[in-house]
Design a protein around this motif. Sequence first.
Motif, PDB file in Angstrom:
ATOM      1  N   THR A 130       0.777  -1.170   0.098  1.00  0.00           N
ATOM      2  CA  THR A 130      -0.033  -0.092  -0.137  1.00  0.00           C
ATOM      3  C   THR A 130       0.918   1.447  -0.202  1.00  0.00           C
ATOM      4  O   THR A 130       0.440   2.332  -0.641  1.00  0.00           O
ATOM      5  N   GLY A 131       2.171   1.006   0.489  1.00  0.00           N
ATOM      6  CA  GLY A 131       2.876   2.352   0.632  1.00  0.00           C
ATOM      7  C   GLY A 131       3.229   2.615  -0.701  1.00  0.00           C
ATOM      8  O   GLY A 131       3.646   4.033  -1.465  1.00  0.00           O
ATOM      9  N   PHE A 132       3.599   1.717  -1.576  1.00  0.00           N
ATOM     10  CA  PHE A 132       4.336   1.609  -2.842  1.00  0.00           C
ATOM     11  C   PHE A 132       3.069   2.404  -3.907  1.00  0.00           C
ATOM     12  O   PHE A 132       3.425   3.263  -4.612  1.00  0.00           O
ATOM     13  N   VAL A 133       1.788   1.873  -3.561  1.00  0.00           N
ATOM     14  CA  VAL A 133       0.642   2.405  -4.334  1.00  0.00           C
ATOM     15  C   VAL A 133       0.486   3.834  -3.985  1.00  0.00           C
ATOM     16  O   VAL A 133       0.340   4.679  -4.890  1.00  0.00           O
ATOM     17  N   MET A 134       0.484   4.338  -2.567  1.00  0.00           N
ATOM     18  CA  MET A 134       0.403   5.569  -2.193  1.00  0.00           C
ATOM     19  C   MET A 134       1.349   6.619  -2.757  1.00  0.00           C
ATOM     20  O   MET A 134       1.069   7.710  -3.031  1.00  0.00           O
ATOM     21  N   LEU A 135       2.709   5.975  -2.792  1.00  0.00           N
ATOM     22  CA  LEU A 135       3.756   6.892  -3.442  1.00  0.00           C
ATOM     23  C   LEU A 135       3.222   7.626  -4.643  1.00  0.00           C
ATOM     24  O   LEU A 135       3.813   8.781  -4.914  1.00  0.00           O
ATOM     25  N   PHE A 136       2.623   6.790  -5.560  1.00  0.00           N
ATOM     26  CA  PHE A 136       2.363   7.271  -6.921  1.00  0.00           C
ATOM     27  C   PHE A 136       0.884   8.217  -6.737  1.00  0.00           C
ATOM     28  O   PHE A 136       0.864   9.570  -7.097  1.00  0.00           O
ATOM     29  N   LEU A 137       0.001   7.595  -6.187  1.00  0.00           N
ATOM     30  CA  LEU A 137      -1.436   8.239  -6.036  1.00  0.00           C
ATOM     31  C   LEU A 137      -1.524   9.346  -5.130  1.00  0.00           C
ATOM     32  O   LEU A 137      -2.038  10.629  -5.325  1.00  0.00           O
ATOM     33  N   GLY A 138      -0.613   9.113  -3.891  1.00  0.00           N
ATOM     34  CA  GLY A 138      -0.731  10.231  -3.134  1.00  0.00           C
ATOM     35  C   GLY A 138      -0.095  11.429  -3.795  1.00  0.00           C
ATOM     36  O   GLY A 138      -0.384  12.643  -3.342  1.00  0.00           O
ATOM     37  N   SER A 139       1.123  11.282  -4.506  1.00  0.00           N
ATOM     38  CA  SER A 139       1.794  12.372  -5.060  1.00  0.00           C
ATOM     39  C   SER A 139       1.087  13.085  -6.235  1.00  0.00           C
ATOM     40  O   SER A 139       1.049  14.335  -6.032  1.00  0.00           O
ATOM     41  N   VAL A 140       0.124  12.502  -6.770  1.00  0.00           N
ATOM     42  CA  VAL A 140      -0.771  13.244  -7.814  1.00  0.00           C
ATOM     43  C   VAL A 140      -1.702  14.093  -7.188  1.00  0.00           C
ATOM     44  O   VAL A 140      -1.882  15.216  -7.260  1.00  0.00           O
ATOM     45  N   HIS A 141      -2.493  13.423  -6.049  1.00  0.00           N
ATOM     46  CA  HIS A 141      -3.325  14.229  -5.253  1.00  0.00           C
ATOM     47  C   HIS A 141      -2.525  15.456  -4.305  1.00  0.00           C
ATOM     48  O   HIS A 141      -3.024  16.584  -4.599  1.00  0.00           O
ATOM     49  N   LEU A 142      -1.372  15.200  -3.706  1.00  0.00           N
ATOM     50  CA  LEU A 142      -0.966  16.352  -3.153  1.00  0.00           C
ATOM     51  C   LEU A 142      -0.341  17.357  -4.177  1.00  0.00           C
ATOM     52  O   LEU A 142      -0.448  18.702  -3.746  1.00  0.00           O
ATOM     53  N   TYR A 143       0.339  17.121  -5.259  1.00  0.00           N
ATOM     54  CA  TYR A 143       0.477  18.194  -6.166  1.00  0.00           C
ATOM     55  C   TYR A 143      -0.575  19.065  -6.721  1.00  0.00           C
ATOM     56  O   TYR A 143      -0.686  20.367  -6.733  1.00  0.00           O
ATOM     57  N   SER A 157     -14.713  20.778  -5.798  1.00  0.00           N
ATOM     58  CA  SER A 157     -14.174  19.535  -5.118  1.00  0.00           C
ATOM     59  C   SER A 157     -15.019  18.438  -6.052  1.00  0.00           C
ATOM     60  O   SER A 157     -14.264  17.604  -6.450  1.00  0.00           O
ATOM     61  N   ALA A 158     -16.315  18.684  -5.819  1.00  0.00           N
ATOM     62  CA  ALA A 158     -17.304  17.759  -6.555  1.00  0.00           C
ATOM     63  C   ALA A 158     -16.984  17.534  -8.048  1.00  0.00           C
ATOM     64  O   ALA A 158     -16.837  16.599  -8.598  1.00  0.00           O
ATOM     65  N   ASP A 159     -16.625  18.793  -8.649  1.00  0.00           N
ATOM     66  CA  ASP A 159     -16.133  18.632 -10.189  1.00  0.00           C
ATOM     67  C   ASP A 159     -14.968  18.109 -10.683  1.00  0.00           C
ATOM     68  O   ASP A 159     -14.872  17.359 -11.544  1.00  0.00           O
ATOM     69  N   ARG A 160     -13.808  18.102  -9.401  1.00  0.00           N
ATOM     70  CA  ARG A 160     -12.683  17.545  -9.645  1.00  0.00           C
ATOM     71  C   ARG A 160     -12.932  16.036  -9.602  1.00  0.00           C
ATOM     72  O   ARG A 160     -12.623  15.370 -10.371  1.00  0.00           O
ATOM     73  N   VAL A 161     -13.795  15.767  -8.559  1.00  0.00           N
ATOM     74  CA  VAL A 161     -13.919  14.129  -8.317  1.00  0.00           C
ATOM     75  C   VAL A 161     -14.621  13.577  -9.544  1.00  0.00           C
ATOM     76  O   VAL A 161     -14.283  12.592  -9.906  1.00  0.00           O
ATOM     77  N   TRP A 162     -15.574  14.068  -9.975  1.00  0.00           N
ATOM     78  CA  TRP A 162     -16.722  13.504 -11.002  1.00  0.00           C
ATOM     79  C   TRP A 162     -16.310  14.010 -12.592  1.00  0.00           C
ATOM     80  O   TRP A 162     -15.632  13.103 -13.350  1.00  0.00           O
ATOM     81  N   SER A 163     -16.211  15.223 -12.705  1.00  0.00           N
ATOM     82  CA  SER A 163     -15.958  15.544 -14.187  1.00  0.00           C
ATOM     83  C   SER A 163     -14.589  15.717 -14.398  1.00  0.00           C
ATOM     84  O   SER A 163     -14.203  15.539 -15.647  1.00  0.00           O
ATOM     85  N   GLU A 164     -13.675  15.865 -13.617  1.00  0.00           N
ATOM     86  CA  GLU A 164     -12.246  15.605 -13.989  1.00  0.00           C
ATOM     87  C   GLU A 164     -11.739  14.324 -13.665  1.00  0.00           C
ATOM     88  O   GLU A 164     -10.267  14.199 -13.394  1.00  0.00           O
ATOM     89  N   TRP A 165     -12.253  13.154 -13.485  1.00  0.00           N
ATOM     90  CA  TRP A 165     -11.812  11.992 -13.420  1.00  0.00           C
ATOM     91  C   TRP A 165     -11.023  11.409 -12.089  1.00  0.00           C
ATOM     92  O   TRP A 165     -10.349  10.814 -12.340  1.00  0.00           O
ATOM     93  N   MET A 166     -11.255  12.261 -11.061  1.00  0.00           N
ATOM     94  CA  MET A 166     -10.255  11.921  -9.868  1.00  0.00           C
ATOM     95  C   MET A 166     -11.017  10.732  -9.027  1.00  0.00           C
ATOM     96  O   MET A 166     -10.096  10.273  -8.242  1.00  0.00           O
TER      97      MET A 166
END
Length: 254
Positions: A130-143, A157-166
């Motif tokens: 899970t740490g390995f997975v978070m390194l990539f996905l968490g970095s995208v979110h934090l950036y 936030s809702a637009d990012r989650v749905w319309s921007e495919w997060m």
Amino acid sequence: MSELTEGYLGITSSGRKSKVPAKLDYVQSITGGFLALFMWGHMLLVSSILVSNDFMYSVTKTLEGNFIINGGSPLLVSTFAFIIFSIFIVHAAMGLRKMPANFKQYQVLRAHAKSLRHDDTNLWLIQAFTGFVMLFLGSVHLYIMMTNSSDIGPYSSADRVWSEWMWPLYILLLLAVEFHGTIGLYRLSVKWGWFDGKNPRSTRIRLKRLKWILTVFFLSLGIASLAAYIKIGIEHADKVGEKYIPTSLTKGIL
Ligand code: HEM
């Protein structure tokens, strides 16, 4: 002793013991403990959307410091995200030291885990994955949070989650974070013997139960919040980019 074990234990080329690995372990524990506790706070803040759009809006504005700066400043959130990102990177670097470096090492690790059938060893494997997975996905979110902090709110936030495919990223990140964080806190308390008491074995069983309760609680909260953002995102899909106006202001306008 193999070269790998020597390296891990910190035996220097002159045969003397180095204190560096122990110090790095400290850094790993402190940054990990901090991030796990931060994530509990983060999940509670994100779940403010379950109360109402207005409540999530006021939480966002409070984090932007609107009680000291007129209208609030997203720069505060960007700065905070930068600090969290830096701690996240340090913690990841400390964790990467312990990952198998090649397929041979991975095979040895798997064989050990299989033969030991030890629950805590399996927890370590889950944490590494899970740490390995978070390194990539968490970095995208934090950036994204760091560079788009002015786009946080019920609609943005809702637009990012749905319309921007997060949402697909968030589902995977949520699963990884909730397992990684609670396993991490469990392992920290066992490693440093925080709640050992008179009978460490029975304490360990109770800690494991508590770990599961916390994982299920925060996972459920995260899924419910994500569902709320998705619902608002779907309803708002034809007005992407429009900012939320709190009810108190719209009433004033009408
Ligand atoms: C200061 C740093 C952070 C800020 C400001 C922040 C902010 C947010 C916000 C506003 C959302 C709602 C969705 C959106 O607007 O896109 C969200 C969701 C989420 N964040 Fe963060 N976040 C931070 C750090 C982290 C970290 C370090 C992680 C884990 C590595 C994380 C994991 C998640 C997850 C999994 C969700 C989806 C939540 C759900 O299922 O409801 N966040 N974050």
